[in-house]
Design a protein around this motif. Structure first.
Motif, PDB file in Angstrom:
ATOM      1  N   LYS A  24     -66.006  31.965 -29.222  1.00 25.59           N
ATOM      2  CA  LYS A  24     -66.583  31.323 -28.187  1.00 25.59           C
ATOM      3  C   LYS A  24     -65.682  30.466 -27.502  1.00 25.59           C
ATOM      4  CE  LYS A  24     -71.168  31.676 -29.960  1.00 25.59           C
ATOM      5  NZ  LYS A  24     -71.108  33.295 -30.317  1.00 25.59           N
ATOM      6  N   ALA A  38     -60.061  29.227 -25.274  1.00 31.96           N
ATOM      7  CA  ALA A  38     -60.452  30.662 -26.003  1.00 31.96           C
ATOM      8  C   ALA A  38     -59.171  31.104 -26.887  1.00 31.96           C
ATOM      9  CB  ALA A  38     -60.863  31.904 -25.109  1.00 31.96           C
ATOM     10  N   ASP A  44     -62.092  39.494 -26.191  1.00 36.86           N
ATOM     11  CA  ASP A  44     -63.277  39.389 -25.598  1.00 36.86           C
ATOM     12  C   ASP A  44     -63.652  38.021 -25.172  1.00 36.86           C
ATOM     13  OD1 ASP A  44     -66.123  39.965 -25.309  1.00 36.86           O
ATOM     14  OD2 ASP A  44     -66.440  38.807 -27.060  1.00 36.86           O
ATOM     15  N   ALA A  45     -63.018  37.041 -25.994  1.00 35.98           N
ATOM     16  CA  ALA A  45     -63.308  35.800 -25.717  1.00 35.98           C
ATOM     17  C   ALA A  45     -62.393  35.307 -24.211  1.00 35.98           C
ATOM     18  CB  ALA A  45     -62.777  34.687 -26.784  1.00 35.98           C
ATOM     19  N   ASN A  47     -61.714  37.310 -21.930  1.00 34.35           N
ATOM     20  CA  ASN A  47     -62.485  37.929 -21.059  1.00 34.35           C
ATOM     21  C   ASN A  47     -63.714  36.984 -20.294  1.00 34.35           C
ATOM     22  OD1 ASN A  47     -60.978  40.206 -19.980  1.00 34.35           O
ATOM     23  ND2 ASN A  47     -62.133  41.388 -21.971  1.00 34.35           N
ATOM     24  N   GLN A  48     -64.236  36.433 -21.420  1.00 32.10           N
ATOM     25  CA  GLN A  48     -65.185  35.496 -20.902  1.00 32.10           C
ATOM     26  C   GLN A  48     -64.692  34.391 -20.165  1.00 32.10           C
ATOM     27  OE1 GLN A  48     -67.547  33.790 -24.330  1.00 32.10           O
ATOM     28  NE2 GLN A  48     -67.032  35.414 -25.515  1.00 32.10           N
ATOM     29  N   SER A  51     -64.867  35.457 -16.764  1.00 30.79           N
ATOM     30  CA  SER A  51     -66.537  35.467 -15.866  1.00 30.79           C
ATOM     31  C   SER A  51     -66.944  34.080 -16.010  1.00 30.79           C
ATOM     32  CB  SER A  51     -67.233  36.640 -16.886  1.00 30.79           C
ATOM     33  OG  SER A  51     -67.374  36.236 -18.031  1.00 30.79           O
ATOM     34  N   VAL A  52     -66.854  33.152 -16.732  1.00 32.39           N
ATOM     35  CA  VAL A  52     -67.373  31.827 -16.658  1.00 32.39           C
ATOM     36  C   VAL A  52     -66.816  31.298 -15.650  1.00 32.39           C
ATOM     37  CG1 VAL A  52     -67.472  29.457 -17.721  1.00 32.39           C
ATOM     38  CG2 VAL A  52     -68.063  31.580 -19.096  1.00 32.39           C
ATOM     39  N   LYS A 162     -73.239  27.570 -19.723  1.00 28.41           N
ATOM     40  CA  LYS A 162     -72.260  28.479 -19.494  1.00 28.41           C
ATOM     41  C   LYS A 162     -71.501  28.762 -20.705  1.00 28.41           C
ATOM     42  CE  LYS A 162     -72.549  29.646 -14.957  1.00 28.41           C
ATOM     43  NZ  LYS A 162     -72.662  28.876 -13.398  1.00 28.41           N
ATOM     44  N   ILE A 163     -71.239  27.630 -21.472  1.00 26.43           N
ATOM     45  CA  ILE A 163     -70.405  27.304 -22.707  1.00 26.43           C
ATOM     46  C   ILE A 163     -71.325  26.665 -23.770  1.00 26.43           C
ATOM     47  CG2 ILE A 163     -68.012  27.666 -21.492  1.00 26.43           C
ATOM     48  CD1 ILE A 163     -67.648  24.611 -21.482  1.00 26.43           C
TER      49      ILE A 163
END
Ligand code: TXA
Ligand code: MG
Length: 322
Positions: A24, A38, A44-45, A47-48, A51-52, A162-163
């Motif tokens: 997360k 992250a 994957d983290a 990439n988030q 996007s955030v 968002k987080i």
């Protein structure tokens, strides 16, 4: 389907570590600005983060570490001058561009051969880095092009829902991003002006060149950055600009003295005792505050072009770009 949960704010390093370990995102305090962190090795983290923030994938991230030894896991070489700078300024607001090894995901460096690394000077984040045992990649914790956050509430205001968590380490003491230095064939260059002055760096490693790339990293990428939503004018002559825009509802950010042309309530003074460092620490917070007041226009008085004033003017000029 997940529903957005309110972002929690607190100083629980264990909870922050647990969330990061589970892939997360957590906002973290540093001495410069708050970062959106992250696990560097969890693509994957990472990439988030993009996007955030709604950040283009062409804009690479800074890795945060707690010890020089951690570098062996991510870089292939440390030029001698880089080692001297680490010795002089880490932990602190200096980011170094070093050749990455294969462990560093390409998404972190936007496909470039160097990875940006720094050791932040904040006790909570250093404790967190030790606890998780992996480097944290962290851009400033603001939506793309908006003003960087210098306290936990700025982050909550911008990224609520968002987080999961903001690790609250109080207001940032420097309030402006790290200085970025890279090397080409061993020759050092400054890629971003920041909390450490060029003179201070030259005192350690001798002459360096200026190679500012924040606008050039992605060709055609907008120069606008660090910006309030309210239009901003950067002023060389405050009184003249106030008169020029006199039919606007104006908020003024001024570094060392109030102008008699407007009531004090419409002005934010960055440093009563004319101290650049205090002014720098307060600049982004002043921009966040002024942006929330519903003015038609914010006028910021330009800083003298010396010392940290160069980096502060750089931020103001990017913030005003349209
Ligand atoms: O003070 C700081 O540096 C803060 C705190 C959170 O540590 N971080 C920060 O990150 O300002 P960010 O993402 O807002 O700005 C990082 C900038 C990028 O815009 C890019 O210009 C540069 O660092 N950068 C990162 N990796 C790079 C690389 N491999 N090569 C060249 N420039 C790089
Ligand atoms: Mg940023």
């Amino acid at each position: 389907m997940t529903t957005a949960q309110e972002t929690l704010v607190g100083n629980d390093v264990n909870l922050a570590a647990q969330l990061l370990g589970a892939g997360k995102l957590v906002a973290i305090p540093t001495e410069t600005v708050y970062g959106l962190a992250a696990n560097m090795f969890c693509e994957d983290a990472v990439n988030q983060i993009f996007s955030v923030k709604q950040r283009p994938a062409t804009n690479p991230l800074i890795a945060h570490i707690h010890s020089v030894e951690s570098l062996t896991g991510i870089v292939t070489d440390i030029p001698q001058k880089a080692a001297m700078l680490m010795q002089a300024f880490w932990p602190g607001p200096l980011t170094l561009l070093l050749p990455k090894n294969q462990q560093v995901p390409n998404v972190v460096t936007a496909g470039m051969p160097n990875v940006a690394v720094r050791m932040p000077n904040h006790p909570l984040t250093l404790a967190l880095l030790k606890k998780v045992g992996f480097p944290l990649v962290a851009p400033s914790a603001n939506p793309y092009t908006y003003i960087s956050p210098t306290n936990a509430l700025h982050v909550k205001k911008m990224l609520n829902g968002k987080i999961p968590y903001v690790l609250d380490g109080g207001p940032c003491t420097k309030g402006i991003e790290s200085t970025i230095v890279g090397f080409k064939d061993g020759v050092p260059a400054m890629y971003r002006m920041g909390a450490i002055n060029m003179e201070d760096i030259e005192n350690v490693i001798g002459k360096i060149t200026l190679a500012i790339t924040e606008k050039a990293i992605a060709p055609g990428m907008h120069i606008k950055h660090y910006s309030p939503i309210t239009p901003l004018v950067v002023s060389n002559n405050l009184e003249q600009d106030i008169l020029k825009y006199r039919n606007h509802n104006i908020g003024v950010i001024t570094y060392n003295s109030y102008t008699p042309l407007l009531p004090h309530e419409q002005q934010l003074l960055l440093s009563e005792d004319n101290d650049f460092k205090t002014a720098g620490a307060n600049l982004y917070a002043a921009m966040h505050t002024m942006d929330g007041k519903g003015y038609d226009l914010i006028i910021a008085r330009k800083f003298p072009q010396a010392g940290i004033g160069l980096a502060l003017n750089d931020r103001l000029n990017r913030a005003k770009a349209t």
